[in-house]
Scaffold this active site. Structure first.
Site, PDB file in Angstrom:
ATOM      1  N   MET A  75      -8.750   8.610  10.177  1.00  0.00           N
ATOM      2  CA  MET A  75      -9.432   9.044   8.943  1.00  0.00           C
ATOM      3  C   MET A  75     -10.469  10.134   9.202  1.00  0.00           C
ATOM      4  O   MET A  75     -11.583  10.083   8.664  1.00  0.00           O
ATOM      5  CB  MET A  75     -10.144   7.848   8.282  1.00  0.00           C
ATOM      6  N   ASP A 134       0.834  -1.203   0.000  1.00  0.00           N
ATOM      7  CA  ASP A 134       0.000   0.000   0.000  1.00  0.00           C
ATOM      8  C   ASP A 134       0.870   1.255   0.000  1.00  0.00           C
ATOM      9  O   ASP A 134       2.083   1.177  -0.108  1.00  0.00           O
ATOM     10  CB  ASP A 134      -0.872   0.012   1.266  1.00  0.00           C
ATOM     11  N   LYS A 148      -3.147   4.238  -3.425  1.00  0.00           N
ATOM     12  CA  LYS A 148      -3.693   5.330  -4.250  1.00  0.00           C
ATOM     13  C   LYS A 148      -2.577   6.028  -4.989  1.00  0.00           C
ATOM     14  O   LYS A 148      -1.503   6.253  -4.448  1.00  0.00           O
ATOM     15  CB  LYS A 148      -4.353   6.356  -3.313  1.00  0.00           C
TER      16      LYS A 148
HETATM   17  N1  SAH Z   1      -4.219   0.100   9.426  1.00  0.00           N
HETATM   18  C1  SAH Z   1      -3.849   1.452   9.773  1.00  0.00           C
HETATM   19  C2  SAH Z   1      -4.943   2.447   9.549  1.00  0.00           C
HETATM   20  C3  SAH Z   1      -5.341   2.617   8.118  1.00  0.00           C
HETATM   21  S1  SAH Z   1      -6.618   3.773   7.915  1.00  0.00           S
HETATM   22  C4  SAH Z   1      -3.366   1.478  11.228  1.00  0.00           C
HETATM   23  O1  SAH Z   1      -3.323   0.439  11.901  1.00  0.00           O
HETATM   24  O2  SAH Z   1      -2.991   2.538  11.698  1.00  0.00           O
HETATM   25  C5  SAH Z   1      -5.723   5.209   7.497  1.00  0.00           C
HETATM   26  C6  SAH Z   1      -5.724   6.188   8.626  1.00  0.00           C
HETATM   27  O3  SAH Z   1      -4.787   5.772   9.600  1.00  0.00           O
HETATM   28  C7  SAH Z   1      -5.286   7.584   8.248  1.00  0.00           C
HETATM   29  O4  SAH Z   1      -6.354   8.336   7.713  1.00  0.00           O
HETATM   30  C8  SAH Z   1      -4.849   8.129   9.579  1.00  0.00           C
HETATM   31  O5  SAH Z   1      -5.918   8.533  10.356  1.00  0.00           O
HETATM   32  C9  SAH Z   1      -4.225   6.903  10.220  1.00  0.00           C
HETATM   33  N2  SAH Z   1      -2.783   6.861  10.008  1.00  0.00           N
HETATM   34  C10 SAH Z   1      -2.070   5.948   9.351  1.00  0.00           C
HETATM   35  N3  SAH Z   1      -0.756   6.218   9.414  1.00  0.00           N
HETATM   36  C11 SAH Z   1      -0.642   7.347  10.139  1.00  0.00           C
HETATM   37  C12 SAH Z   1       0.438   8.132  10.591  1.00  0.00           C
HETATM   38  N4  SAH Z   1       1.691   7.807  10.282  1.00  0.00           N
HETATM   39  N5  SAH Z   1       0.183   9.215  11.338  1.00  0.00           N
HETATM   40  C13 SAH Z   1      -1.077   9.561  11.664  1.00  0.00           C
HETATM   41  N6  SAH Z   1      -2.135   8.859  11.260  1.00  0.00           N
HETATM   42  C14 SAH Z   1      -1.931   7.761  10.527  1.00  0.00           C
END
Ligand code: SAH
Length: 514
Positions: A177, A39, A61
């Site tokens: 998100m 991803d 994306k």
């Molecule tokens: N599986 C991921 C989440 C995916 S959904 C997890 O366990 O974290 C995607 C959302 O995750 C983003 O919109 C944001 O809210 C959060 N996210 C992912 N990476 C991030 C990061 N490095 N810093 C802050 N938010 C993050």
């Protein structure tokens, strides 16, 4: 390929940004799989460290293009697994937290494909931790809730119990998100009874060196998102634990904090450099413009095998030469005592260091680290006349030695042990280069400069280099940079990686701006 010839899928969590946060198990499986499906939201160092020959599929994306639909990702996993491959499905942070990993696992189960889940650190824990916010605290929070803010304003699509969350006591709410929906979310929480003055935090790009933390209150969150121009990926943390941040802040005070440094040298030789840059607070951007691979020169090895046991020399002129020589030596000759017949010449401190790793000390090192000086000085050695010299080299090396030494009767036999080529960057990396362009670019050899146009057009090179500071490792590199019209910001005084990092540090210590 797996020993039983049957395919298997590993759903691996990559961690949220800092590549050090992937688990040891995840990294191990990533390195040994046949194919990787990855991803967007994960560290480029993880993608670039996957062996070059491993099949790679980017399903994140891309700007202006729809993301790859889930059923296509599923089909791809199925196809690869049915070909008997070991597949790493690499997902940002944790595969099961808002990551659709559960759906993917179920799909695999329904199709009789074995799988394993290798959990990862979710951003909702790691991001706040890097900000200095613990999700729970003995006094301030006895529970933590992870919620998605996606489509929060759509009462049919959001199934989050905002009314209930608004009333939860001693609870930390972590919202994923939610950037586009924060005004609606805050309104819902306040309307349902949450105190507008509840401490809150925004954590943007958590665990990246460019992480930003904004500490505020619930009612001010929407304003702050706008005034600070907060962009995904970001999280919101709501709860009393945010008041601990000033005490627990730790991801600060690093000399290169947030400086994005593009590294153009081969990825497999840059792992230490990436790690060192991270230690200093920088964000390494791995964009190798050259790479090397083993080259099998049967004639050269035959000549080495038949070298006279007196008056034979081996010349090494690069770290790569040494590395690939010994990789092949093990299979071809095996016994290290065979080398006792050779005297050894080496150019450059890195070459000598590589030889030292094989417990070898050069008999001759020229006074200057160039092929011209080595040739001139070796010609003057009394015992070199009529010698046989095996010149270990890459396919692109110059022929100064091959041409020069025969002038005094030396027999020079080239032994090509590796090939240099310009690698294609894994899909998705180029987009990231333009989304978050580098502040600094490191060039460590003339070929790293020349390789820039393999993945980039002239205009793209101009765009990336004109906005960045350019650091050169040595005179040959600087020469090539100038010939190609690059404006050099600083040249390393000591012409090795250590010297280059010292120059980078010195530059940023003198000039505070990125
Ligand atoms: N599986 C991921 C989440 C995916 S959904 C997890 O366990 O974290 C995607 C959302 O995750 C983003 O919109 C944001 O809210 C959060 N996210 C992912 N990476 C991030 C990061 N490095 N810093 C802050 N938010 C993050």
């Amino acid at each position: 390929m797996r020993k039983d010839g049957k395919g298997k899928v590993f759903l691996i969590g990559a961690g949220p940004g800092d590549p050090g946060l992937i688990t040891v198990k995840g990294k191990r499986h990533l390195e040994m799989c046949d194919a990787v499906i990855y991803d967007n939201l994960l560290a480029s160092e993880l993608v670039i460290s996957i062996p070059y020959q491993t099949e790679k599929y980017h399903v994140g994306k891309k700007a202006g293009v729809h993301p790859v639909p889930q059923d296509e990702i599923n089909k791809l996993m199925l196809k690869l697994a049915r070909e008997g491959k070991c597949v790493a499905r690499l997902k940002g942070s944790d595969p099961l937290i808002f990551g659709r990993g559960g759906e993917e696992a179920r799909f695999l189960k329904e199709n009789d494909i074995p799988f394993e889940i290798i959990t990862g650190v979710t951003s909702g824990i790691a991001g706040p931790a890097y900000a200095g916010i613990p999700c729970t605290d003995r006094v301030l929070a006895s529970s933590v809730v992870f919620v998605t803010g996606h489509k929060a304003s759509d009462k049919y699509k959001s199934s989050v119990a905002w009314e209930w969350l608004a009333k939860a006591k001693n609870c930390t709410v972590v919202i994923y998100m939610g950037v586009g929906e924060i005004a609606n979310i805050v309104e819902k929480l306040i309307d349902n009874g949450m105190d507008p003055e509840t401490p809150a935090a925004i954590v943007e790009r958590g665990t990246y060196p460019s992480q930003r933390n904004v500490i505020t209150t619930l009612c001010l969150l929407p304003k702050k998102v706008a005034s600070e121009n907060v962009k995904p990926p970001a999280l919101f943390v709501i709860g009393e634990v945010c008041t601990l941040q000033p005490w627990l802040e730790w991801f600060v005070d690093k000399p290169l904090l947030g400086v994005r440094v593009m590294v153009t040298r081969p990825a497999d030789q840059s792992m230490e450099l990436y790690a060192e840059l991270r230690e200093l607070g920088a964000e390494p951007m791995p964009y190798p413009t050259i790479a090397t691979e083993a080259w099998h020169d049967e004639e050269g090895w035959e000549a080495l095998r038949n070298s006279p046991d007196k008056n034979s020399w081996l010349i090494f002129t690069s770290e790569n030469g040494v590395r690939y020589f010994f990789q092949q030596f093990a299979n071809r000759l095996g016994d290290v005592r065979y080398l006792s017949r050779f005297k050894i010449a080496a150019i450059g401190s890195a070459t000598s260091r590589s030889l030292a790793e094989h417990n070898l000390e050069p008999d001759f090192i020229p006074s200057k680290a160039t092929s011209e000086v080595l040739t001139a000085e070796m010609k003057k050695l009394t015992d070199v006349k009529e010698a046989t010299v095996i010149r270990v080299r890459g396919n692109l090396a110059g022929d100064t030695i091959e041409k020069g030494l025969p002038e005094v009767g030396v027999k020079v036999i080239p032994l090509t042990t590796y090939r240099t080529f310009h690698p294609d960057w894994p899909d998705g990396l180029k987009e990231k280069l333009f989304e978050t362009p580098p502040h600094a670019i490191l060039f460590t050899s003339a070929s790293t400069v020349k390789g820039m146009n393999h993945n980039l057009s002239d205009d793209e090179i101009k765009q990336i280099t004109s906005g960045a500071k350019i650091f050169s490792l040595g005179p040959m590199v600087s020469d090539t940079l100038s010939k190609n019209g690059f404006a050099i910001t600083a040249k390393a005084e000591k012409h090795d990686l250590e010297g280059l990092i010292a120059t980078l540090l010195e530059h940023y210590q003198k000039n505070q701006s990125k």
